[in-house]
Design a protein around this motif. Sequence first.
Motif, short mmCIF file in Angstrom:
data_model
loop_
_atom_site.label_atom_id
_atom_site.label_comp_id
_atom_site.label_asym_id
_atom_site.label_seq_id
_atom_site.Cartn_x
_atom_site.Cartn_y
_atom_site.Cartn_z
N TYR A 125 75.83 -18.20 -6.65
CA TYR A 125 75.07 -17.50 -7.71
C TYR A 125 75.72 -17.74 -9.08
O TYR A 125 75.02 -18.00 -10.07
N GLU A 126 77.03 -17.65 -9.14
CA GLU A 126 77.74 -17.82 -10.42
C GLU A 126 77.56 -19.24 -10.96
O GLU A 126 77.48 -19.45 -12.17
N GLU A 127 77.49 -20.21 -10.06
CA GLU A 127 77.39 -21.61 -10.48
C GLU A 127 75.94 -22.03 -10.77
O GLU A 127 75.70 -23.11 -11.31
N MET A 128 75.01 -21.19 -10.40
CA MET A 128 73.59 -21.54 -10.49
C MET A 128 73.08 -21.45 -11.93
O MET A 128 73.43 -20.51 -12.65
N PRO A 129 72.25 -22.39 -12.37
CA PRO A 129 71.62 -22.26 -13.69
C PRO A 129 70.53 -21.17 -13.65
O PRO A 129 70.07 -20.79 -12.58
N GLU A 130 70.13 -20.69 -14.82
CA GLU A 130 69.04 -19.70 -14.87
C GLU A 130 67.72 -20.35 -14.43
O GLU A 130 67.50 -21.53 -14.70
N PRO A 131 66.82 -19.66 -13.77
CA PRO A 131 66.96 -18.27 -13.34
C PRO A 131 67.79 -18.17 -12.06
O PRO A 131 67.55 -18.90 -11.10
N LYS A 132 68.77 -17.26 -12.05
CA LYS A 132 69.67 -17.13 -10.90
C LYS A 132 69.11 -16.21 -9.84
O LYS A 132 68.35 -15.29 -10.15
N PHE A 133 69.49 -16.45 -8.60
CA PHE A 133 69.18 -15.51 -7.52
C PHE A 133 70.26 -15.64 -6.45
O PHE A 133 70.89 -16.69 -6.30
N MET A 134 70.50 -14.54 -5.74
CA MET A 134 71.56 -14.52 -4.72
C MET A 134 71.07 -14.98 -3.36
O MET A 134 71.80 -15.55 -2.58
N TYR A 135 69.78 -14.65 -3.08
CA TYR A 135 69.25 -14.92 -1.74
C TYR A 135 68.07 -15.88 -1.84
O TYR A 135 67.12 -15.63 -2.56
N GLY A 136 68.14 -16.96 -1.06
CA GLY A 136 67.10 -17.98 -1.10
C GLY A 136 65.87 -17.64 -0.28
O GLY A 136 64.87 -18.32 -0.35
N SER A 137 65.98 -16.59 0.55
CA SER A 137 64.80 -16.12 1.28
C SER A 137 64.69 -14.61 1.11
O SER A 137 65.65 -13.96 0.69
N HIS A 138 63.54 -14.08 1.46
CA HIS A 138 63.26 -12.67 1.18
C HIS A 138 63.50 -11.80 2.41
O HIS A 138 63.81 -12.32 3.48
N TYR A 139 63.37 -10.46 2.23
CA TYR A 139 63.54 -9.56 3.39
C TYR A 139 62.21 -9.24 4.06
O TYR A 139 62.18 -8.59 5.09
N SER A 140 61.09 -9.71 3.47
CA SER A 140 59.78 -9.49 4.08
C SER A 140 58.85 -10.63 3.69
O SER A 140 58.69 -10.91 2.51
#
Length: 899
Positions: free
Chosen positions: A359-374
């Motif tokens: 996440y820290e190394e990712m360019p914007e837009p950042k996200f922590m999880y590549g898949s969702h919970y639903s």
Amino acid sequence: MFSLLLLNLEEYYFEQHRANHIINKGCRDERKIRGSLKVCSKSIIFEPDESLQPIIKIPLRDCVSIKAPEDNEANNPFLRETSGGISVVCNQVFLIKERNVIAPYKTIRGKTEHLFQLDVAGKLGDVVQTLHQLYRASCLDKMGDQAAMITAILQSRLARTSFDKNRFQSISETLRMECKAEMVTPLVTNPGHVCVTDANLYFQPLNGYPKPVVQITLQNVRRIYKRRHGLMPLGLEVFCTENDICSDIYLKFYNCQDRDELYYLIAAYIENHITEHTAESYMLQWQRGHISNYQYLLHLNNLADRSCNDLSQYPVFPWIIADYSSTELDLTKPETFRDLSKPIGALNKERLERLLTRYEEMPEPKFMYGSHYSSPGYVLFYLVRVAPEYMLCLQNGKFDHADRMFNSVAETWKNCLDGATDFKELIPEFYENDSSFLVNSLKLDLGKRQGGKAVEDVELPPWASGPDDFLRKSQEALESQYVSEHLHEWIDLVFGCKQKGSKAVTACNVFHPLTYEGGVDLNSIMDPNEKVALLTQILEFGQTPKQLFTTPHPQRIMPKSSSRTSSHSVSITESPVSPNEESFEDLTEESITLAWNNISKLRQDEQYKIHKEAITGIAVTCNGSSVFTTSQDSTLKMFSKESKTLQRSVSFSNMALSSCIILPGDTTVVSSSWDNNIYFYSVAFGRRQDILMGHDDAVSKICWRDGCLYSASWDSTVKVWKCVPGETLSNKRNCFELLAELEHDVSVNTIDLTASNSILASGTKEGTISVWDVTTATVLHQLPCHSGTVFDAAFSPDGRHLLSAGEDCCFKVIDVQTGMLISSVTAGEPQRCFRWDGNTVLSGSQSGELLTWDLLSGKVTERIKGHAGAVTSMWMNEQCNSVITGGEDRQIIFWKLQY
């Protein structure tokens, strides 16, 4: 049997024709199979009458030619038996539900010809023309162009038809509105016409499937929700039940105006429909234990656009249990439960560290999880055993790989903890009573796992004796004390303040930006191909619920008995209350509960007109014999309940008095005045004992607690005074020390204190409610609750909630801990004063009636005739079975409970 699930995603079923499927035409073994030819936007489907025969699906994009016999052939009397024939040559065909068994589609590749003979030969030209149009659409390279052409064909068909008024239930029905719409069911939508009359809601499918008309009686409608469908505010869902998870109809409109107009037409039939459809209206019920954790989560899902008819926004429920290996499930141990303050992705510390590094190394837009919970895939992962055709529809006629199926609860939980891309939560079915989704009762062939074991029933944890026992224990866990104490933390993550923004980052709860409401504006994307691709991506990936709360969600109030039994550290010997005292307290509590349960049985006892203007304050001595009242006529009067006579009348100035209280010991009455002063009156000596000149404008309300006087004023302050009493027999006056000054922007009209005296609430003339920490003189919460003056405000007996009544005819409930507005009830007129026990309210109205309210349902349970003008003041004894009211009609009325 045919179902809309045989269509591709985003495909429409247009029309059907009775026909024969002719096999081996012209050969000795020629056969005719009777059935229905269905014209769909991306395929031709033939459904045989004989259920053992397979359904044939021919994708239009795989067609080589679609044609009718040549004209000269059609006119040849020797070929008349083939008139009405359509020849379809294709490179690929799917055979579905052969021998009526639900299984992956069988694919026949290679060039084949299929001849269909329509019963009505006269329709041949139109059918072929339609198929040619749809074939051209399916051959377009870009998905956006395909969608645009199919939409144009659909809209043309809808424009040429209208709702059949012969379908009305009664000839006396009056048409209110008619428009085009689609009925939404999981994975598919069905276009047609919507019609609303003064009695019914109708939907007539363009294709007459599954029945010619769907009808809902408006009187039966209990709930109605606007929905976001395909990221657009075009959906509307109607329920004829209070608590069912499944609706009676879900409609998607082609424009927002039609949706909103229909909503308001139906809403007119629903009593209190506005208050029923706010999260606040359910929060208070949940906090007070009137609805279960399960019911509350269902309501929140409903309000956040989650629907069983939309798999991309299916209701989401939390994993609760973390122990799937023990033989006994111990719900008294915290380690049995999942940490509800963290999202699934943050439960495994090592995995989270890896994700945060990325996440820290990712360019914007950042996200922590590549898949969702639903997502649709996750929902059908759980439900494949009861909804196999949905899985086949979603996955182009295939089941998932056997090792990726929902094989074991423990395995699935472990993968959610350890898997690199698995962060899924649960669905409501895990906490309901139907365990069929855990059992392969349809005997589906779901494949074989590595090692050769066939996929059968879901493997359950050792502590469950079977599927029903597993659900029962899951329900017990969801309703357990631990979950009740921590569920608000999970609500913050999924529906609340930690769903997005900086708090989401801190909580490690950041998903792909496209999953959030407003993450993309489809209307701003001009390229139709980009729009279709983006929409498909979002719908398949999953969507975050609509955010319902922006402040921390309040905790559930746990019953005293539960907290006592759970607190093992307090022994009986440490208790400061003796058993006899406790039982007396319990008895008093029981009598208070009994009184409030019967509060609607309040009846007038006596009434007296003792003032010349409206009454502003009532105070009663401990033994109930003497009643003191203040009035806008500037007098303080003492009335004897025993002799029923006016015994004293005192005037301190020519200005109105605004409130009065009796100090402990019943020897001193304190009155506040519009002349900016507070007057102390000695009952024993019958004279003014002291005067406190503490404000620069009228004093509106006073309270007394533990030797401290609290005064509210129109000079925009609330002041706290320490009162050191002088010697009564000498001329020494009381000494007043200003302890705190709570400054407001506008005039303060009313105040109240919690039983502990640490929290004070104030209500202003402009409708603002402020909650103060008295010890530090700091404001904890400030809410613009009312439009107009706050007439009265009072804490619940447990100090957890604050109720206020305003000039705007509203009651508002605030959670004291979080400052969240959790309930809003609209009355037909202003309520000027009230008393409440946390659930039930007794209020005095502008018209003079006493009203009893069930605050949880937001409804009046009783109206009791009282004053001939506004009820301006109310007193209630500690047992809550005796009430005195004062009004603009200058009267005081004594009320008694008559059980």
